[in-house]
Design an enzyme around this catalytic site. Sequence first.
Site, PDB file in Angstrom:
ATOM      1  N   ARG A  78       1.012  -1.359   0.055  1.00 47.22           N
ATOM      2  CA  ARG A  78       0.034  -0.109   0.078  1.00 47.22           C
ATOM      3  C   ARG A  78       0.965   1.213   0.162  1.00 47.22           C
ATOM      4  O   ARG A  78       1.791   1.344   0.920  1.00 47.22           O
ATOM      5  CB  ARG A  78      -1.162  -0.187   0.973  1.00 47.22           C
ATOM      6  N   HIS A 124      -2.938  11.163   0.373  1.00 46.34           N
ATOM      7  CA  HIS A 124      -2.507  10.944   1.768  1.00 46.34           C
ATOM      8  C   HIS A 124      -2.099  12.381   2.336  1.00 46.34           C
ATOM      9  O   HIS A 124      -0.722  12.392   2.695  1.00 46.34           O
ATOM     10  CB  HIS A 124      -1.611   9.980   1.879  1.00 46.34           C
ATOM     11  N   GLU A 171      -7.887   8.905   5.759  1.00 50.90           N
ATOM     12  CA  GLU A 171      -8.278   9.459   6.927  1.00 50.90           C
ATOM     13  C   GLU A 171      -8.663  11.055   6.799  1.00 50.90           C
ATOM     14  O   GLU A 171      -7.752  11.906   7.435  1.00 50.90           O
ATOM     15  CB  GLU A 171      -7.051   9.401   7.922  1.00 50.90           C
ATOM     16  N   ASN A 314      -8.179   2.302   9.054  1.00 49.07           N
ATOM     17  CA  ASN A 314      -7.066   2.493   9.860  1.00 49.07           C
ATOM     18  C   ASN A 314      -7.078   2.492  11.204  1.00 49.07           C
ATOM     19  O   ASN A 314      -7.987   3.639  11.708  1.00 49.07           O
ATOM     20  CB  ASN A 314      -6.393   3.805   9.498  1.00 49.07           C
ATOM     21  N   TYR A 316      -5.578   1.978  15.606  1.00 48.74           N
ATOM     22  CA  TYR A 316      -4.201   1.814  16.303  1.00 48.74           C
ATOM     23  C   TYR A 316      -4.613   1.450  17.631  1.00 48.74           C
ATOM     24  O   TYR A 316      -3.800   0.784  18.340  1.00 48.74           O
ATOM     25  CB  TYR A 316      -3.366   2.962  16.188  1.00 48.74           C
ATOM     26  N   GLU A 380      -4.297  -0.014   7.843  1.00 50.73           N
ATOM     27  CA  GLU A 380      -3.393   0.454   8.742  1.00 50.73           C
ATOM     28  C   GLU A 380      -3.471  -0.062  10.215  1.00 50.73           C
ATOM     29  O   GLU A 380      -4.389  -0.049  10.608  1.00 50.73           O
ATOM     30  CB  GLU A 380      -3.140   2.044   8.890  1.00 50.73           C
TER      31      GLU A 380
END
Length: 545
Positions: A78, A124, A171, A314, A316, A380
């Site tokens: 990616r 991005h 995002e 994405n 985390y 991600e």
Amino acid sequence: MSPSHKLPKDFIWGFATAAFQVEGSANVDGRGKSIWDDFAKLPGKTLDGGNGDVATDSYRLWKEDIALLASYGVRSYRFSISWSRVIPLGGRNDPVNQAGIDFYSKFVDELLAHGIQPFVTLYHWDLPQGLQDRYGGWLNKDEIVKDFTNYAKICFEALGDRVEHWLTINEPWCCAILGHGRGVFAPGRSSDRSRNPEGDSSTEPWIVAHHIILAHAHAVKLYRDEYKSTQKGQIGITLNGDWALPYDNTPENIAAAQHALDFAIGEYPFSYADPVYLGFYPPYMREVLGDRMPDFTEEEWSVVKGSSDFYGMNTYTTNLCRAGGEDEFQGNVDYTFTRPDGSQLGNQAHCAWLQDYPDGFRQLLNYIWKRYKMPIYVTENGFAVKGENDIPVEEAVKDYDRIHYFQGTTKALLDAINVDGVDIRSYFPWSLLDNFEWADGYTTRFGITYVDYETQKRYPKESARFLVKWFTEHEDSETAARLDKLKRKTTNGSSSTTIANGSVSSKADTKLPCGHEEGSPATQQRWGIRATFMKFIAAILAFIR
Ligand code: GBH
């Protein structure tokens, strides 16, 4: 391993990066400036004063980076395209830079030659500076929607015959809130005059978010109308969002966790997922924002609703949520990692906002699947080891906290698929390389490969070894056989070295998996014996011929 402990058929895995974080070569081959170029150079914008002029030098070292990916044996990569390399000034009537297109085209070819599928992000965060200067970038609906769609069209035309997976925008929350609300990311706008000379944090983030959704939706419509039937790819948006747990069992904190999700998954103070997948904004957003909340016309809604073939995720971490707090950007919810009894939710990462809590990942996957009923592409997921930048490379590559994180998330991934029945189709750890970590500069390292920024040498960390082994072992065997064949066919009969099993095929080069002549002492030792052996075999082969 029993089949139920395997990943589903055709599961995609690989590593991820973004153009501005790795490419460098800011003034090369006709590239125009992006909004991050000058912004990063303003005093105080990045922690260490770092900027994107060199980054991991991946524009120059692109072949080495692909060789590194091949040495890992990934199935996909990616990466993102730099808009201002393709159209230096950005706009639909501005000149197109053929050198930029050629770069990405040969990049895609080289990936495919190694049996690696390109997974391409169009945006991005690196808006062409030309568009920011000309009309305020994302603030100008009519212009930005047309210019983004035109840029997308050029990319589909140039690469769509070989790219099967497209992400429109990475995002949007970050562009809107961090760029136009908090002012900590480019273009650096907010109401805080001690920080930013211009901006209005009470209105601009919502306007920008709104226009991003619309631009995304129009690019998808174009792809579906003009390219999908021939190019046969998938296209969607990718959203950041972390799991939210109530701080304790009080009703107000249970409600706070849901509000955090509305603003987060729905995307913090501005729901992205609800409009894109369900066709409305969460009512809580309206409650908080009132008449500052923009709305789409009926015609716009018809383009926005259903404008993603999948849910791009994405994620985390997990936050403990407490009612109250002034932060509108978080839905007026306070976040903490400290439980009422004083214990921590998980291991602390280098950045304050990240702790290791894999069960949150599994719960988030379930929540998204139930709410949106779309296949999920995890695009991600990753961890920055505390203090990794302050220790020598020999120690940094022993990144046990990162391994711990990925042990947790890979297990959560597998359980979500096989126990909970969630439809998950990809997993991309962030990141292939340590790289330019935006406002953190180079102080925070997210790579599964260590980068020495002085020499630009790459050193695989132990986490890379863990991940490659895990995915190789959990791949469904039919899929593995099909993909291996692709690799063999395209690499002329030789499968490349993988660090998973350490096997070295007859034609594989004797280079280290870091794509440079030498590795860290630890890596050197590990590969030294194999390399010597390979040289020996090569000498015999040469002799026989
Ligand atoms: C990703 O964002 C990015 O896509 C990637 O480029 C980046 O390198 C990677 O994360 C690692 O950071 O406390 O207000 O500053 C992750 C989503 C959202 C996580 C914002 C950090 C900080 C909120 N990010 N969040 S704040």
